[in-house]
Write a protein that holds these residues in place. Structure first.
Motif, short mmCIF file in Angstrom:
data_model
loop_
_atom_site.label_atom_id
_atom_site.label_comp_id
_atom_site.label_asym_id
_atom_site.label_seq_id
_atom_site.Cartn_x
_atom_site.Cartn_y
_atom_site.Cartn_z
N TYR A 236 64.89 18.84 46.17
CA TYR A 236 64.16 17.69 45.66
C TYR A 236 64.37 17.59 44.15
N GLU A 237 64.68 16.39 43.66
CA GLU A 237 64.82 16.22 42.21
C GLU A 237 63.48 16.43 41.52
N PHE A 238 62.43 15.86 42.09
CA PHE A 238 61.07 16.05 41.58
C PHE A 238 60.14 16.38 42.74
N LYS A 277 59.80 11.33 44.55
CA LYS A 277 60.57 12.57 44.65
C LYS A 277 61.95 12.50 43.97
N GLY A 278 62.28 11.33 43.39
CA GLY A 278 63.63 11.19 42.84
C GLY A 278 64.65 11.27 43.97
N ARG A 279 65.75 11.96 43.72
CA ARG A 279 66.78 12.12 44.74
C ARG A 279 66.48 13.35 45.61
N VAL A 280 66.87 13.27 46.87
CA VAL A 280 66.65 14.38 47.82
C VAL A 280 67.96 14.62 48.57
N HIS A 281 68.33 15.90 48.68
CA HIS A 281 69.56 16.22 49.41
C HIS A 281 69.32 17.38 50.38
N ILE A 282 69.94 17.27 51.54
CA ILE A 282 69.89 18.34 52.55
C ILE A 282 71.31 18.80 52.83
N GLU A 283 71.51 20.12 52.79
CA GLU A 283 72.83 20.69 53.10
C GLU A 283 72.68 21.63 54.29
N PHE A 284 73.42 21.35 55.36
CA PHE A 284 73.46 22.24 56.51
C PHE A 284 74.54 23.29 56.24
N CYS A 285 74.17 24.55 56.33
CA CYS A 285 75.03 25.65 55.88
C CYS A 285 75.79 26.29 57.04
N GLN A 286 76.56 27.31 56.70
CA GLN A 286 77.31 28.06 57.70
C GLN A 286 76.35 28.87 58.57
N PRO A 287 76.57 28.92 59.89
CA PRO A 287 75.73 29.74 60.78
C PRO A 287 75.80 31.22 60.39
N ILE A 288 74.73 31.93 60.71
CA ILE A 288 74.66 33.37 60.45
C ILE A 288 75.24 34.09 61.66
N GLN A 289 76.45 34.61 61.51
CA GLN A 289 77.15 35.24 62.62
C GLN A 289 77.62 36.64 62.22
N GLY A 290 77.88 37.47 63.22
CA GLY A 290 78.42 38.79 62.97
C GLY A 290 77.39 39.89 63.09
N ASP A 291 77.80 41.10 62.75
CA ASP A 291 76.95 42.28 62.90
C ASP A 291 76.24 42.58 61.58
N TYR A 292 74.94 42.76 61.63
CA TYR A 292 74.15 43.08 60.44
C TYR A 292 73.36 44.36 60.71
N ALA A 293 73.09 45.09 59.64
CA ALA A 293 72.40 46.38 59.78
C ALA A 293 70.97 46.20 60.26
N ASP A 294 70.28 45.20 59.71
CA ASP A 294 68.86 45.03 60.05
C ASP A 294 68.39 43.64 59.63
N LEU A 312 71.51 21.33 42.46
CA LEU A 312 70.77 21.32 41.20
C LEU A 312 70.78 19.93 40.59
N TYR A 313 69.61 19.47 40.20
CA TYR A 313 69.48 18.18 39.51
C TYR A 313 69.23 18.44 38.02
N ASP A 314 69.27 17.37 37.23
CA ASP A 314 69.01 17.52 35.79
C ASP A 314 67.61 18.09 35.54
N SER A 315 66.68 17.79 36.44
CA SER A 315 65.32 18.33 36.28
C SER A 315 65.35 19.86 36.30
N ASN A 316 66.20 20.45 37.14
CA ASN A 316 66.35 21.90 37.20
C ASN A 316 67.04 22.44 35.96
N LEU A 317 68.14 21.80 35.57
CA LEU A 317 68.96 22.28 34.45
C LEU A 317 68.22 22.17 33.13
N VAL A 318 67.51 21.07 32.93
CA VAL A 318 66.77 20.87 31.67
C VAL A 318 65.59 21.83 31.58
N ALA A 319 64.88 22.04 32.69
CA ALA A 319 63.76 22.98 32.69
C ALA A 319 64.25 24.39 32.35
N HIS A 320 65.37 24.78 32.93
CA HIS A 320 65.94 26.11 32.66
C HIS A 320 66.36 26.23 31.20
#
Length: 367
Positions: A236-238, A277-294, A312-320
Motif C-alpha cells: 500500500y502506498e499509504f 490508500k494511494g496506489r496498491v499492488h499485489i505480487e503473487f510469488c514463487q511457490p514454496i517447494q523443496g525440502d526444508y529443515a523445519d 516500494l513507493y516514494d512514501s517508503n523511500l522518503v520515510a526511510h
C-alpha cells in the motif's frame, strides 16, 4: 469434523441471510454507518429502514457465487474511490490450475484478502476461502457474515493448551483437506494481527500448525507440494490506519501495553476500506517447494519471497531517508507531514518507521 469452522454452503445461504436480516446488531451497525444522524435521533426507525433494505436486496442471493459477484462489484467501486490505482502481477509464477494456499503479509484486517480475491477473480481463478480469527467475531452474527462469504474460523480463544492444540490440529486438517482434496484455494495471513510496524515476518508457529496434519512418514517436500504454499506480497502506498497504528505503537513503547477501545476493530475495518490508500499492488510469488529443515526455514523462505517482491513507493523511500537524515523529496515529505500533523513527536517517529521498515527489510535481504 469441520462444521463449526467451515464456510457456509450454497444450501445454507437463504436461511443464514434470513437470520442476518433480523439481527439487531447488524441493523444497528449499518444504520450508524449509513445514516448516523437518523440513527442518533431515531434508532428504531433507522434500524427498520435497514432491515427492509436488506430484505429487498437479499432476494437475489441464493448461493455463494451470487454473493461473491456482488462483493466484487463493491470492491471495484471501492478501489475507484479510495485508491490511485490497483495493480497485480505474478500470475505466471504459479500453476493456477492447481489449488493453492496463499499466504500474504497482513496490513489491513479485511482488505488484504479482498484484494487478493479481486486479483484472482479478474484473472479467472477461483477465489479463496479466507481465514478469520475468532478474536474479531465478538458477535455470532459477525461470524455468520464472514462464513457466508467463504471465510473459515481460526480459534484463538480456547480455554486451555489442550483445547488450543485440538483447535490447531482441526485447522491444519481443514486446510490440507480443502486444498489437497476439495481443490479449493485458501488464504491466510502470515501472522496473527496486522504488521502495524511495517515488518512483514511470518510466524513460524503458523507453519508448524500447517504441518500438524503431516504424518511422520511423509517428507516435508511432499507435504508442501500437497498444500502448495504461494506467498503473496501486498503493498500500500499509504495506510488509511497509519495514525491509529502510530498512536498504538507509541503507547506500547511508553507503557508496555495498549488497551483497545470498544468498537476499535470495526473502526479499523471501516477506515481501512474507505480511507485513501494511494496506489496498491499485489505480487503473487514463487511457490514454496523443496525440502526444508523445519517450520522456521519454511517461514524464512516465505519472508524472502514477500519482502523481495514488496513494491516500494516514494512514501517508503522518503520515510526511510527522513529517519536516516538523508535528502528527501519535499513533495512526498509534505504529504507525510500532513498525515502526521495531529501526532506527537513519538507518534510521528513510529509513523515514519512503519513506512520505512519495508525499505530496511529489502536492504537486509541483500546482505
Amino acid at each position: 469434523m469441520f462444521d463449526d469452522i467451515r464456510p457456509y454452503r450454497d444450501d445454507e445461504v437463504v436461511a443464514v441471510i434470513e437470520k442476518l436480516i433480523n439481527e439487531k446488531g447488524l441493523q444497528a451497525s449499518i444504520a450508524s454507518l449509513k445514516m448516523p444522524r437518523l440513527y442518533q435521533a431515531l434508532p428504531q426507525l433507522a434500524c427498520t429502514i435497514v432491515k427492509w433494505s436488506l430484505k429487498f436486496r437479499a432476494q437475489k442471493f441464493h448461493n455463494i457465487e451470487q454473493i461473491q459477484i456482488e462483493v466484487a462489484k463493491y470492491l471495484h467501486h471501492l478501489i475507484k474511490k479510495s485508491t490511485d490505482g490497483f495493480s497485480y502481477s505474478g500470475m505466471d509464477n504459479f500453476d493456477n490450475t492447481k489449488p493453492a494456499l496463499f499466504i500474504s503479509n497482513h496490513r489491513d484486517i479485511v482488505l488484504d484478502v479482498a484484494l487478493v480475491n479481486l486479483a484472482l477473480y479478474k484473472s479467472g481463478i477461483s477465489t479463496v476461502e479466507a481465514a478469520v480469527g475468532d478474536n474479531l467475531l465478538h458477535q455470532p452474527w459477525v461470524a455468520d457474515l464472514m462464513r457466508i462469504n467463504k471465510s473459515f474460523i481460526v480459534k484463538r480463544n480456547e480455554e486451555n493448551k489442550r483445547a488450543m492444540l485440538n483447535a490447531s490440529k482441526q485447522l491444519s486438517a481443514y486446510i490440507h483437506d480443502t486444498v489437497a482434496n476439495r481443490a479449493q484455494n485458501i488464504w491466510i495471513a502470515q501472522r496473527e494481527g496486522r504488521a502495524k510496524d511495517g515488518i512483514d515476518k511470518t510466524n513460524s508457529a503458523l507453519v508448524s500448525m500447517l504441518l500438524l496434519n503431516k504424518d511422520k512418514q511423509t517428507p516435508i517436500a511432499d507435504y508442501l507440494a500437497e498444500i502448495n504454499i504461494v506467498p503473496v506480497s501486498i503493498s500500500y502506498e499509504f495506510d488509511p490506519c497509519d495514525n491509529d497504528k502510530a498512536i498504538e505503537l507509541a503507547e506500547k513503547e511508553a507503557t508496555g501495553c495498549y488497551q483497545k477501545q470498544e468498537g476499535e476493530d470495526l473502526k479499523s475495518i471501516t477506515q481501512g476500506l474507505i480511507g485513501q490508500k494511494g496506489r496498491v499492488h499485489i505480487e503473487f510469488c514463487q511457490p514454496i517447494q523443496g525440502d526444508y529443515a523445519d517450520s522456521k526455514a519454511i517461514a524464512a523462505a516465505i519472508d524472502k519471497e514477500i519482502i523481495s517482491n514488496y513494491k516500494l513507493y516514494d512514501s517508503n523511500l522518503v520515510a526511510h531517508a527522513k529517519l536516516n537524515q538523508q535528502q528527501t523529496d519535499d513533495t512526498v515529505l509534505e504529504q507525510l507531514n500532513k498525515r502526521m500533523e495531529n501526532l506527537t513527536a513519538e507518534q510521528r517517529h513510529w509513523l515514519l518507521t512503519m513506512y520505512a521498515n519495508p525499505v530496511a527489510a529489502k536492504q537486509q535481504l541483500k546482505l
